[in-house]
Write a protein that holds these residues in place. Structure first.
Motif, PDB file in Angstrom:
ATOM      1  N   UNK A 192     -10.182  -2.883   7.241  1.00  0.00           N
ATOM      2  CA  UNK A 192     -10.671  -3.427   6.927  1.00  0.00           C
ATOM      3  C   UNK A 192     -10.757  -2.115   5.559  1.00  0.00           C
ATOM      4  N   UNK A 193     -11.157  -0.895   6.413  1.00  0.00           N
ATOM      5  CA  UNK A 193     -11.504   0.035   5.281  1.00  0.00           C
ATOM      6  C   UNK A 193      -9.664   0.190   4.626  1.00  0.00           C
ATOM      7  N   UNK A 194      -9.390  -0.092   4.895  1.00  0.00           N
ATOM      8  CA  UNK A 194      -7.328   0.192   4.055  1.00  0.00           C
ATOM      9  C   UNK A 194      -7.663  -0.823   3.322  1.00  0.00           C
ATOM     10  N   UNK A 195      -8.472  -2.208   3.550  1.00  0.00           N
ATOM     11  CA  UNK A 195      -7.991  -2.616   2.557  1.00  0.00           C
ATOM     12  C   UNK A 195      -9.095  -2.910   1.619  1.00  0.00           C
ATOM     13  N   UNK A 196     -10.371  -2.242   1.165  1.00  0.00           N
ATOM     14  CA  UNK A 196     -10.778  -2.600   0.616  1.00  0.00           C
ATOM     15  C   UNK A 196     -10.680  -1.103  -0.757  1.00  0.00           C
ATOM     16  N   UNK A 197      -9.470  -0.661   0.640  1.00  0.00           N
ATOM     17  CA  UNK A 197      -8.457   0.750  -1.329  1.00  0.00           C
ATOM     18  C   UNK A 197      -7.610   0.289  -1.844  1.00  0.00           C
ATOM     19  N   UNK A 198      -6.849  -0.906  -0.709  1.00  0.00           N
ATOM     20  CA  UNK A 198      -5.881  -1.937  -1.209  1.00  0.00           C
ATOM     21  C   UNK A 198      -5.573  -3.290  -1.298  1.00  0.00           C
ATOM     22  N   UNK A 199      -6.002  -3.779  -2.195  1.00  0.00           N
ATOM     23  CA  UNK A 199      -6.717  -5.331  -2.371  1.00  0.00           C
ATOM     24  C   UNK A 199      -5.293  -6.147  -1.484  1.00  0.00           C
ATOM     25  N   UNK A 200      -4.720  -6.141  -1.544  1.00  0.00           N
ATOM     26  CA  UNK A 200      -3.313  -7.404  -1.910  1.00  0.00           C
ATOM     27  C   UNK A 200      -2.595  -6.914   0.291  1.00  0.00           C
TER      28      UNK A 200
ATOM     29  N   UNK B  60     -10.052  -1.042  -4.369  1.00  0.00           N
ATOM     30  CA  UNK B  60      -9.743  -2.174  -5.118  1.00  0.00           C
ATOM     31  C   UNK B  60     -11.665  -2.571  -5.114  1.00  0.00           C
ATOM     32  N   UNK B  61     -12.317  -2.506  -3.760  1.00  0.00           N
ATOM     33  CA  UNK B  61     -13.068  -2.923  -3.723  1.00  0.00           C
ATOM     34  C   UNK B  61     -14.160  -1.910  -3.048  1.00  0.00           C
ATOM     35  N   UNK B  62     -14.963  -1.432  -3.996  1.00  0.00           N
ATOM     36  CA  UNK B  62     -15.323  -0.307  -3.416  1.00  0.00           C
ATOM     37  C   UNK B  62     -16.755  -0.745  -2.235  1.00  0.00           C
ATOM     38  N   UNK B  63     -17.118  -1.924  -2.288  1.00  0.00           N
ATOM     39  CA  UNK B  63     -18.610  -2.360  -1.021  1.00  0.00           C
ATOM     40  C   UNK B  63     -17.478  -2.452   0.232  1.00  0.00           C
ATOM     41  N   UNK B  64     -16.500  -3.061  -0.107  1.00  0.00           N
ATOM     42  CA  UNK B  64     -16.093  -3.790   1.523  1.00  0.00           C
ATOM     43  C   UNK B  64     -15.766  -2.170   1.780  1.00  0.00           C
ATOM     44  N   UNK B  65     -14.882  -0.930   1.199  1.00  0.00           N
ATOM     45  CA  UNK B  65     -14.415   0.517   2.135  1.00  0.00           C
ATOM     46  C   UNK B  65     -16.195   1.253   2.181  1.00  0.00           C
TER      47      UNK B  65
ATOM     48  N   UNK C  36       1.002  -0.975  -0.075  1.00  0.00           N
ATOM     49  CA  UNK C  36       0.140   0.238   0.242  1.00  0.00           C
ATOM     50  C   UNK C  36       0.704   1.540   0.234  1.00  0.00           C
ATOM     51  N   UNK C  37       0.964   2.196  -0.732  1.00  0.00           N
ATOM     52  CA  UNK C  37       1.059   4.070  -0.531  1.00  0.00           C
ATOM     53  C   UNK C  37       0.559   3.631   0.629  1.00  0.00           C
ATOM     54  N   UNK C  38       1.876   4.678   0.971  1.00  0.00           N
ATOM     55  CA  UNK C  38       1.488   4.938   2.545  1.00  0.00           C
ATOM     56  C   UNK C  38       0.809   6.473   2.491  1.00  0.00           C
ATOM     57  N   UNK C  39       0.892   7.312   1.478  1.00  0.00           N
ATOM     58  CA  UNK C  39      -0.106   8.800   1.346  1.00  0.00           C
ATOM     59  C   UNK C  39      -1.543   8.074   1.560  1.00  0.00           C
ATOM     60  N   UNK C  40      -1.777   7.157   0.879  1.00  0.00           N
ATOM     61  CA  UNK C  40      -3.827   7.033   0.483  1.00  0.00           C
ATOM     62  C   UNK C  40      -3.431   5.914   1.715  1.00  0.00           C
ATOM     63  N   UNK C  41      -2.602   5.513   1.812  1.00  0.00           N
ATOM     64  CA  UNK C  41      -2.644   4.364   3.533  1.00  0.00           C
ATOM     65  C   UNK C  41      -3.025   5.447   4.675  1.00  0.00           C
ATOM     66  N   UNK C  42      -2.063   6.630   5.017  1.00  0.00           N
ATOM     67  CA  UNK C  42      -2.483   7.398   5.753  1.00  0.00           C
ATOM     68  C   UNK C  42      -3.895   8.269   5.977  1.00  0.00           C
ATOM     69  N   UNK C  43      -4.084   8.538   4.740  1.00  0.00           N
ATOM     70  CA  UNK C  43      -5.495   9.366   4.467  1.00  0.00           C
ATOM     71  C   UNK C  43      -6.591   8.216   4.516  1.00  0.00           C
TER      72      UNK C  43
END
Length: 271
Positions: free
Chosen positions: A226-234, A150-155, A73-80
């Motif tokens: 779980x929110x971060x997992x919705x943005x970054x599938x891996x 990557x997974x909008x429903x999960x996010x 995961x990229x640090x800045x999107x992960x942090x946001x």
């Protein structure tokens, strides 16, 4: 000729739900105008606070290379994502504390109950935070950040879960802080340590396992991961992340908050 003896048609009594809906709508409009228009800088601070926080953390990252601690995961999107999710919970908790006192004059109307301003404030805060988060997502995509989920429903599910936790905390703290003002001061003092212990700034995976077991008793990291997992599938979430545990805590807090409002409704109105 008109029948002068005709009786006027009686007005149908409104149902309790119709009365409650009217109260919530009126309070929502009152809160929305107060929140967004009473202060000319209101919108600015809602956007500037997370922007400034992210900028500070990116500056710190340049010294400690914190981006290497986040896997896939990229640090800045992960942090946001983590920061906006945490602010949703924090503002729901803190703004719920002042809702009863700020609307005490309205309790002269029997249709208005102390729980109403708490629910309305949390709903409004969630709407505003969701809008600000969308601004961050669109702005991030425009400057090349990987902010598309990557997974909008999960996010979205994790976001609504955090919103629900904020409501539960707001219900509990609104009663506690109104009846015992010292509780409100303690809760405000704990908001900063809670930000650190929720894994908003740095990943919690590198902590010792024995310490992580205690930290994961806090429900916020479960939904943030779980929110971060919705943005970054891996993305590799914290070991032990469980939305089942999160919802058990969230539903318990909501039930406890409603019971507290029912039990102390007369004392809350008298404040």
């Amino acid at each position: 000729m008109e029948n002068i003896n005709a009786q006027p048609t009686p007005r149908r009594a409104r149902t309790p739900w119709q009365v409650t809906r009217s109260v919530w709508y009126a309070m929502f409009m009152r809160e929305a105008i107060s929140r967004t228009m009473s202060d000319r800088m209101g919108w600015f601070w809602m956007i500037f606070e997370p922007v400034a926080f992210v900028a500070i953390m990116v500056g710190i990252r340049s010294f400690i290379r914190g981006d290497r601690l986040v896997v896939n995961a990229e640090f800045i999107p992960w942090l946001i994502a983590g920061l906006m999710g945490f602010l949703l919970v924090r503002e729901g908790m803190l703004r719920g504390m002042g809702a009863i006192e700020a609307n005490s004059a309205l309790f002269a109307y029997r249709q208005v109950q102390p729980i109403d301003p708490v629910l309305v404030r949390n709903f409004l805060e969630g709407m505003l935070r969701s809008f600000v988060f969308l601004i961050f997502i669109v702005g991030g995509l425009m400057i090349g950040l990987d902010m598309y989920p990557d997974n909008a429903i999960r996010a979205m599910g994790a976001w609504l879960s955090l919103w629900s936790l904020g409501i539960g905390l707001g219900l509990v703290t609104s009663v506690s802080a109104t009846l015992v003002p010292e509780v409100g001061r303690v809760i405000r003092m704990l908001s900063l340590p809670l930000l650190i212990l929720s894994g908003v700034i740095f990943p919690l995976n590198n902590l010792p396992h024995w310490l992580l077991e205690y930290i994961m008793l806090n429900p916020i990291p479960h939904a943030l991961e779980t929110l971060r997992l919705g943005f970054f599938e891996k993305y590799q979430p914290i070991h032990g992340t469980s939305m089942l545990y999160f919802w058990l805590v969230t539903l318990s807090l909501n039930a406890l908050g409603i019971l507290m409002h029912l039990r102390f409704v007369d004392r809350l109105k008298a404040k």
